[in-house]
Design an enzyme around this catalytic site. Structure first.
Site, PDB file in Angstrom:
ATOM      1  N   ARG A   1       0.720  10.230   1.154  1.00  0.00           N
ATOM      2  CA  ARG A   1       1.216  11.225   2.106  1.00  0.00           C
ATOM      3  C   ARG A   1       2.323  12.082   1.496  1.00  0.00           C
ATOM      4  O   ARG A   1       2.746  13.072   2.087  1.00  0.00           O
ATOM      5  CB  ARG A   1       1.752  10.530   3.365  1.00  0.00           C
ATOM      6  N   GLU A  40       0.856  -1.183   0.000  1.00  0.00           N
ATOM      7  CA  GLU A  40       0.000   0.000   0.000  1.00  0.00           C
ATOM      8  C   GLU A  40       0.897   1.240   0.000  1.00  0.00           C
ATOM      9  O   GLU A  40       1.550   1.538   0.992  1.00  0.00           O
ATOM     10  CB  GLU A  40      -0.899  -0.013   1.241  1.00  0.00           C
ATOM     11  N   THR A  85      -3.993   6.113   2.324  1.00  0.00           N
ATOM     12  CA  THR A  85      -4.224   7.498   2.761  1.00  0.00           C
ATOM     13  C   THR A  85      -4.937   8.284   1.669  1.00  0.00           C
ATOM     14  O   THR A  85      -4.624   9.443   1.393  1.00  0.00           O
ATOM     15  CB  THR A  85      -2.911   8.200   3.176  1.00  0.00           C
ATOM     16  N   LYS A  98     -11.031  -1.127   6.943  1.00  0.00           N
ATOM     17  CA  LYS A  98      -9.820  -0.849   7.718  1.00  0.00           C
ATOM     18  C   LYS A  98     -10.234  -0.404   9.122  1.00  0.00           C
ATOM     19  O   LYS A  98     -11.281   0.233   9.291  1.00  0.00           O
ATOM     20  CB  LYS A  98      -9.019   0.250   7.017  1.00  0.00           C
TER      21      LYS A  98
END
Length: 211
Positions: free
Chosen positions: A44, A40, A68, A128
């Site tokens: 960011r 993943e 994210t 998640k």
């Protein structure tokens, strides 16, 4: 085997933060050498999109996803670059709905019954749980699994090699996410052999617990 099944099979989902796109392929190869074929890459940093594209092109055996993801624009960009699954820190109906319509695997962050119900309403059964350590860890997951027996969780945050086996043993845990497998500092320093070693250790625990 679809994307969500691949995540379950891997058992661990490395959360990868890349400042330089040129580090993406060496990191992917280090993970693969350690027995982990999913990653993943988080949004960011500004290198995220280029990094996803690089891995998708150079390492077809790697299931690369985007993490994210907090806007629909990021989501579309990630998929266009080759991301095969989307991970979000929270639940955004617009992002989830788009992924469902495009047949893209998506695991939004859900830590409350209301968020889980919203995800289920859109057809999701894997979400998640982030940050797991802050929101009660396994104790909280066990409580949530009672009314939501058909939902599986990917706890991330506060999980590492010390408690990985305990999390993976829980029937309601789909897989475990974490950045401990490939620390940002080690990627920057080019210490890819250490990343491979961590992945081998984690893969060994997955095999021991799940067979």
């Amino acid at each position: 085997m679809n994307e969500l099944q691949r995540l379950k099979s891997a058992g661990v989902v490395p959360v990868v933060v890349l400042d330089r796109a040129e580090d993406a392929v060496p990191t992917a190869r280090a993970l693969l050498a350690g027995g982990v074929d999913v990653m993943e890459i988080t949004f960011r940093t500004e290198a995220a999109a280029a990094s996803i594209h690089a891995v998708a092109e150079a390492c077809p055996e790697m299931l690369v996803g985007a993490g994210t993801v907090i806007t629909l624009e990021q989501c579309r960009q990630a998929v266009a670059c080759g991301a095969r699954f989307i991970v979000a820190p929270g639940f955004d109906a617009e992002v989830v709905r788009w992924c469902v319509e495009q047949d893209v695997a998506v695991t939004p962050g859900c830590v409350t019954p209301t968020e889980i119900m919203a995800a289920m309403k859109l057809g999701l059964r894997v979400v998640k749980f982030f940050p797991a350590g802050v929101y009660g860890g396994l104790k909280a997951l066990k409580a949530l699994s009672a009314p939501f027996g058909g939902v599986r969780f990917i706890p991330t945050g506060g999980v590492d090699v010390r408690n990985l086996g305990e999390y993976l043993s829980a029937p309601f845990v789909h897989a475990v996410g974490g950045s401990w497998l490939c620390p940002k500092a080690e990627i920057a320093a080019g210490h890819f052999e250490q990343i491979t070693a961590r992945c081998r250790e984690a893969s060994g625990i997955v095999r021991e617990v799940r067979g």
